[in-house]
Design a protein around this motif. Structure first.
Motif, PDB file in Angstrom:
ATOM      1  N   TYR A  49      -1.279  -4.084  17.514  1.00  0.00           N
ATOM      2  CA  TYR A  49      -0.388  -4.778  18.651  1.00  0.00           C
ATOM      3  C   TYR A  49       0.549  -3.798  19.415  1.00  0.00           C
ATOM      4  O   TYR A  49       1.230  -3.315  18.615  1.00  0.00           O
ATOM      5  CB  TYR A  49       0.288  -6.139  18.501  1.00  0.00           C
ATOM      6  N   GLN A  50       0.592  -3.760  20.637  1.00  0.00           N
ATOM      7  CA  GLN A  50       1.704  -2.890  21.284  1.00  0.00           C
ATOM      8  C   GLN A  50       1.959  -3.709  22.537  1.00  0.00           C
ATOM      9  O   GLN A  50       1.173  -4.070  23.406  1.00  0.00           O
ATOM     10  CB  GLN A  50       1.304  -1.428  21.470  1.00  0.00           C
ATOM     11  N   GLY A  51       3.226  -4.140  22.525  1.00  0.00           N
ATOM     12  CA  GLY A  51       3.541  -4.821  23.948  1.00  0.00           C
ATOM     13  C   GLY A  51       5.020  -5.538  23.694  1.00  0.00           C
ATOM     14  O   GLY A  51       5.781  -5.255  22.882  1.00  0.00           O
ATOM     15  N   ARG A  52       5.349  -6.556  24.481  1.00  0.00           N
ATOM     16  CA  ARG A  52       6.665  -7.206  24.348  1.00  0.00           C
ATOM     17  C   ARG A  52       7.007  -7.818  23.235  1.00  0.00           C
ATOM     18  O   ARG A  52       6.171  -8.410  22.473  1.00  0.00           O
ATOM     19  CB  ARG A  52       6.693  -8.209  25.617  1.00  0.00           C
ATOM     20  N   ALA A  53       8.354  -7.608  22.880  1.00  0.00           N
ATOM     21  CA  ALA A  53       8.754  -8.362  21.610  1.00  0.00           C
ATOM     22  C   ALA A  53      10.393  -8.556  21.619  1.00  0.00           C
ATOM     23  O   ALA A  53      11.004  -8.084  22.613  1.00  0.00           O
ATOM     24  CB  ALA A  53       8.505  -7.627  20.461  1.00  0.00           C
ATOM     25  N   ARG A  54      10.737  -9.132  20.909  1.00  0.00           N
ATOM     26  CA  ARG A  54      12.121  -9.600  20.793  1.00  0.00           C
ATOM     27  C   ARG A  54      12.674  -9.175  19.162  1.00  0.00           C
ATOM     28  O   ARG A  54      12.112  -9.744  18.366  1.00  0.00           O
ATOM     29  CB  ARG A  54      12.689 -10.906  21.030  1.00  0.00           C
ATOM     30  N   VAL A  55      13.555  -8.115  19.060  1.00  0.00           N
ATOM     31  CA  VAL A  55      13.932  -7.519  17.761  1.00  0.00           C
ATOM     32  C   VAL A  55      15.280  -7.905  17.609  1.00  0.00           C
ATOM     33  O   VAL A  55      16.185  -7.643  18.528  1.00  0.00           O
ATOM     34  CB  VAL A  55      13.704  -6.000  17.598  1.00  0.00           C
ATOM     35  N   SER A  56      15.531  -8.768  16.523  1.00  0.00           N
ATOM     36  CA  SER A  56      16.678  -9.260  16.208  1.00  0.00           C
ATOM     37  C   SER A  56      17.204  -9.341  14.934  1.00  0.00           C
ATOM     38  O   SER A  56      16.259  -9.587  14.015  1.00  0.00           O
ATOM     39  CB  SER A  56      17.089 -10.708  16.648  1.00  0.00           C
ATOM     40  N   ALA A  57      18.278  -8.979  14.514  1.00  0.00           N
ATOM     41  CA  ALA A  57      18.982  -8.926  13.151  1.00  0.00           C
ATOM     42  C   ALA A  57      18.951 -10.379  12.512  1.00  0.00           C
ATOM     43  O   ALA A  57      19.176 -11.135  13.327  1.00  0.00           O
ATOM     44  CB  ALA A  57      20.391  -8.153  13.076  1.00  0.00           C
ATOM     45  N   VAL A  58      18.649 -10.461  11.190  1.00  0.00           N
ATOM     46  CA  VAL A  58      18.627 -11.792  10.662  1.00  0.00           C
ATOM     47  C   VAL A  58      19.976 -12.205  10.311  1.00  0.00           C
ATOM     48  O   VAL A  58      20.610 -11.282   9.409  1.00  0.00           O
ATOM     49  CB  VAL A  58      17.587 -11.715   9.364  1.00  0.00           C
ATOM     50  N   ALA A  59      20.523 -13.216  10.866  1.00  0.00           N
ATOM     51  CA  ALA A  59      22.062 -13.390  10.820  1.00  0.00           C
ATOM     52  C   ALA A  59      22.525 -13.431   9.537  1.00  0.00           C
ATOM     53  O   ALA A  59      23.542 -12.866   9.054  1.00  0.00           O
ATOM     54  CB  ALA A  59      22.254 -14.559  11.688  1.00  0.00           C
TER      55      ALA A  59
END
Length: 137
Positions: A49-59
């Motif tokens: 897969y290559q495309g849109r994403a949201r990368v976020s740290a696990v709180a």
């Protein structure tokens, strides 16, 4: 369309609107060692897969110190959310050990980061497809 279906569709649109990063999810074959030259050649990468994403740290993740060869590294957890309707090539599954490269991000510090997949969550009532990863740097 039921009320639940309408709510899920709205939630999925909202989740996708927050996906401002671009990632590449791939598997990599083992490195190949050449006994003649004494050098290793990186294994072939297969992009799933290559495309849109949201990368976020696990709180709630505090990170974990561990040994990697001769050095100590800190494992930091991240969640990579991709559009719920994302499909992979026929027969492909996301497995631990696969990698996610952050190709583009509004946060320039994230560009070039490689995250290692630790798991994936599926569900018909989710607003995005979430992949659990860790930064092993």
């Amino acid at each position: 369309m039921s009320g639940l279906d309408s709510a899920l569709a709205a939630g999925r649109r909202a989740a996708e609107a927050r996906m401002r990063d671009t990632v590449r999810l791939y598997s990599q074959a083992p490195d190949v060692f050449d006994r003649v030259t004494g050098h290793s050649t990186p294994g072939v990468k297969t992009t799933l897969y290559q495309g849109r994403a949201r990368v976020s740290a696990v709180a709630q993740a505090s990170g974990e110190d561990t040994q990697a060869g001769d050095r100590e590294v800190r494992l930091l957890e991240y969640q990579v959310a991709v559009p719920w309707g994302t499909t992979l090539p026929l027969g492909a599954r996301v497995l631990p050990g696969m990698r996610v490269d952050v190709v583009a991000s509004s946060d320039a510090r994230m560009v070039g980061v490689t995250l290692w997949v630790t798991g994936a969550q599926f569900g018909d009532q989710a607003t995005a497809w979430r992949i659990s990863t860790e930064d092993r740097s």
